[in-house]
Design a protein around this motif. Structure first.
Motif, PDB file in Angstrom:
ATOM      1  N   MET A   1       0.795  -1.237   0.068  1.00 18.97           N
ATOM      2  CA  MET A   1       0.018   0.040  -0.046  1.00 18.97           C
ATOM      3  C   MET A   1       0.652   1.113   0.024  1.00 18.97           C
ATOM      4  O   MET A   1       1.926   1.291   0.690  1.00 18.97           O
ATOM      5  CB  MET A   1      -0.980  -0.115   1.308  1.00 18.97           C
ATOM      6  N   GLU A   2       0.600   2.149  -0.855  1.00 22.36           N
ATOM      7  CA  GLU A   2       1.465   3.403  -0.786  1.00 22.36           C
ATOM      8  C   GLU A   2       0.771   4.413  -0.038  1.00 22.36           C
ATOM      9  O   GLU A   2      -0.294   4.424   0.245  1.00 22.36           O
ATOM     10  CB  GLU A   2       1.278   3.836  -2.274  1.00 22.36           C
ATOM     11  N   ASN A   3       1.593   5.283   0.686  1.00 24.72           N
ATOM     12  CA  ASN A   3       1.414   6.268   1.638  1.00 24.72           C
ATOM     13  C   ASN A   3       1.374   7.595   0.837  1.00 24.72           C
ATOM     14  O   ASN A   3       2.591   8.214   0.623  1.00 24.72           O
ATOM     15  CB  ASN A   3       2.418   6.385   2.842  1.00 24.72           C
ATOM     16  N   TRP A   4       0.185   8.052   0.238  1.00 20.98           N
ATOM     17  CA  TRP A   4       0.455   9.459  -0.554  1.00 20.98           C
ATOM     18  C   TRP A   4       0.563  10.573   0.315  1.00 20.98           C
ATOM     19  O   TRP A   4       0.020  10.684   1.557  1.00 20.98           O
ATOM     20  CB  TRP A   4      -0.644   9.633  -1.464  1.00 20.98           C
ATOM     21  N   ARG A   5       1.311  11.682  -0.083  1.00 20.36           N
ATOM     22  CA  ARG A   5       1.323  12.807   0.655  1.00 20.36           C
ATOM     23  C   ARG A   5       1.362  13.993  -0.524  1.00 20.36           C
ATOM     24  O   ARG A   5       2.065  13.914  -1.299  1.00 20.36           O
ATOM     25  CB  ARG A   5       2.566  12.657   1.803  1.00 20.36           C
ATOM     26  N   LYS A   6       1.002  15.031   0.146  1.00 23.72           N
ATOM     27  CA  LYS A   6       1.218  16.220  -0.630  1.00 23.72           C
ATOM     28  C   LYS A   6       2.636  16.734  -0.710  1.00 23.72           C
ATOM     29  O   LYS A   6       3.289  16.819   0.269  1.00 23.72           O
ATOM     30  CB  LYS A   6       0.160  17.480  -0.081  1.00 23.72           C
ATOM     31  N   SER A   7       2.898  16.893  -1.854  1.00 22.59           N
ATOM     32  CA  SER A   7       4.652  17.211  -2.320  1.00 22.59           C
ATOM     33  C   SER A   7       4.860  18.661  -1.992  1.00 22.59           C
ATOM     34  O   SER A   7       3.939  19.326  -2.082  1.00 22.59           O
ATOM     35  CB  SER A   7       4.760  17.032  -3.869  1.00 22.59           C
ATOM     36  N   SER A   8       5.901  18.782  -1.444  1.00 18.67           N
ATOM     37  CA  SER A   8       6.498  20.207  -0.914  1.00 18.67           C
ATOM     38  C   SER A   8       6.564  21.294  -2.383  1.00 18.67           C
ATOM     39  O   SER A   8       6.583  22.270  -2.063  1.00 18.67           O
ATOM     40  CB  SER A   8       7.769  20.514  -0.375  1.00 18.67           C
ATOM     41  N   TYR A   9       6.250  20.477  -3.524  1.00 19.25           N
ATOM     42  CA  TYR A   9       6.558  21.320  -4.662  1.00 19.25           C
ATOM     43  C   TYR A   9       4.976  21.532  -5.225  1.00 19.25           C
ATOM     44  O   TYR A   9       4.905  22.169  -6.126  1.00 19.25           O
ATOM     45  CB  TYR A   9       7.091  20.417  -5.856  1.00 19.25           C
ATOM     46  N   SER A  10       3.883  21.293  -4.407  1.00 22.13           N
ATOM     47  CA  SER A  10       2.632  21.788  -4.784  1.00 22.13           C
ATOM     48  C   SER A  10       2.489  23.230  -4.624  1.00 22.13           C
ATOM     49  O   SER A  10       3.055  23.723  -3.522  1.00 22.13           O
ATOM     50  CB  SER A  10       1.749  21.011  -3.992  1.00 22.13           C
TER      51      SER A  10
END
Length: 59
Positions: A1-10
């Motif tokens: 399972m992948e743990n998605w997170r908002k990128s600091s580049y967003s």
């Protein structure tokens, strides 16, 4: 399972530039948080930094 997170580049807040990333020892995945079921880009870890650098140069 992948743990998605908002990128600091967003972009800041809830702007239109919402990118999520998930990483593992074998890949880094990138997706649009507004449409997570659509296409996902995957990179070998060593290719992700050069990909980001290429995006910065094109801005």
């Amino acid at each position: 399972m992948e743990n998605w997170r908002k990128s600091s580049y967003s972009g800041p807040d809830d702007g239109n530039e919402c990118v999520e990333i998930a990483n593992s020892p074998t890949y880094v995945a990138v997706r649009d948080s507004k449409t997570p079921a659509r296409a996902t880009l995957t990179f070998p870890p060593e290719a992700f930094a050069p990909f980001l650098e290429g995006l910065k140069r094109d801005q």
